[in-house]
Enzyme design. Sequence first.
Site, short mmCIF file in Angstrom:
data_model
loop_
_atom_site.label_atom_id
_atom_site.label_comp_id
_atom_site.label_asym_id
_atom_site.label_seq_id
_atom_site.Cartn_x
_atom_site.Cartn_y
_atom_site.Cartn_z
N HIS A 195 0.85 -1.22 0.00
CA HIS A 195 0.00 0.00 0.00
C HIS A 195 0.88 1.25 0.00
O HIS A 195 1.25 1.77 1.05
CB HIS A 195 -0.92 -0.02 1.23
N HIS A 236 1.61 5.16 -1.98
CA HIS A 236 1.24 6.25 -2.90
C HIS A 236 2.53 6.91 -3.36
O HIS A 236 3.24 7.51 -2.56
CB HIS A 236 0.36 7.28 -2.18
N ASN A 251 -4.73 6.32 -7.13
CA ASN A 251 -5.40 7.62 -6.99
C ASN A 251 -4.44 8.77 -7.27
O ASN A 251 -4.18 9.63 -6.43
CB ASN A 251 -6.07 7.77 -5.62
N HIS A 268 -6.12 -1.03 5.16
CA HIS A 268 -5.92 -0.22 6.38
C HIS A 268 -7.03 -0.30 7.42
O HIS A 268 -7.68 0.70 7.73
CB HIS A 268 -5.59 1.23 6.02
N ASP A 287 0.79 2.26 3.94
CA ASP A 287 -0.08 3.34 3.43
C ASP A 287 0.74 4.63 3.32
O ASP A 287 0.30 5.72 3.70
CB ASP A 287 -1.33 3.55 4.30
ZN ZN Z 1 -7.07 4.19 1.57
#
Ligand code: ZN
Length: 423
Positions: free
Chosen positions: A61, A63, A95, A229, A302
């Site tokens: 996870h 970004h 995203n 999460h 995350d």
């Molecule tokens: Zn999320």
Amino acid sequence: MSLLLIKNCLLVDPLSGESRGDILLADGLIARAGPRLPLPPGCSVFDAAGLWVFPGFIDAHVHAREPGAERAETLETAALAAAAGGITSILLMPNTSPPMAKPALLRNYAARAKKLPVNVYFSAAATAGRAGKGPSDLAALKRAGARAFTDDGSCLPSGALAELIKKAAALGLPLLDHPEDFSLTGAGVASPAAARRLGLPGIPPEAEAFAVLRDILAAAANGPVHLQHLSLAASAGALRQAKKLGWPVTGETCPHYFELSERDIKINDANFKMKPPLRPEADRRAVLRAIADGTIDVIASDHAPHERRLKAKGFAGAPFGITGLETLAPLCVARLVLTGKISRLRLAQLLSANPAKLLGLKNKGSLRPGCDADLTIIDPLSLKRVPAKFVSRSSNSPFVGLPLRGWPAATVVGGKIVWRAIC
Ligand SMILES: [Zn+2]
């Protein structure tokens, strides 16, 4: 032939257990493991006395902010941060801006990612344009290199959930969900009790719990779902029950949900603002129990880098999310293993074997001969504070200054040392 012999270490393999000895890497694969292996001609040596060798940690996870927010992170800086954090593989979330929802865009970034020091995998938007309505062309996204589907940052829409689950299962790729009922979150910024301290709207726990229950029921009826999460006792309890019933659901949590609670929030510091929010102490303890008893399958960071100027807007205006690639391993080692809450082998499941299984990385997650030579080497005695400046382009972490024991000593990807701690 490229050869590397790592000597005198403690090998932690989720398949065959723990053993002391050496491990020989040849041409990107694990060749042999055992006590006192002979040194082949032309072989480099890494003396790992006192160190723990795990199958490479996989962060499912992350970004990386490309395209669209390169001032916060890029593919390159995310990969370097991963290597510095002892992470050998990362799964990027879709995203971005534009979202990773078109095969051509995905192909372009996947080609660039091949040159990076760690393995970079991509998830693609589950819904078309990541707009939360009908499914994307999942087959085309798979052909373009997608390893998973998710709308992370948004919750999968109820109207398309059954169809998404069936389509992802038919393609053999995992469907990941960010379980959050946004109609309940509203303008909330933190848990209800913390939000009261801040004088701002709260996020009720039901925002996560309802979505988790919905996803679990959808999984029971239609096929596998992975819950991202998780942060609540209610989520852990529901997942535990679903697994008892044999339903095809897996769950993930992140270090901040076992390390921090709402009591730790500094009200002037938006580095404590993330989604889901930090919860009451009882939830933190329940997450720890769920990690220890096998309910939680995967721990991921995350990793959500943000520019300093955005996080400086305070709890009301700052974006959600914290960095995590460089603190995932030491938080897990220090707080889970060195405290005796879980064994090293359980950690190897949570950070290596289970994420490998989730993402269908058949040659990863173990130290068996023939597996990819991706290794995370941990120094259990190393003690230092979380630095204020990270390798990541962003440093929005609530853990800055925290003393931790058990930092990575080296990161090996495809048989090559891609990062090594300076002693
Ligand atoms: Zn999320």
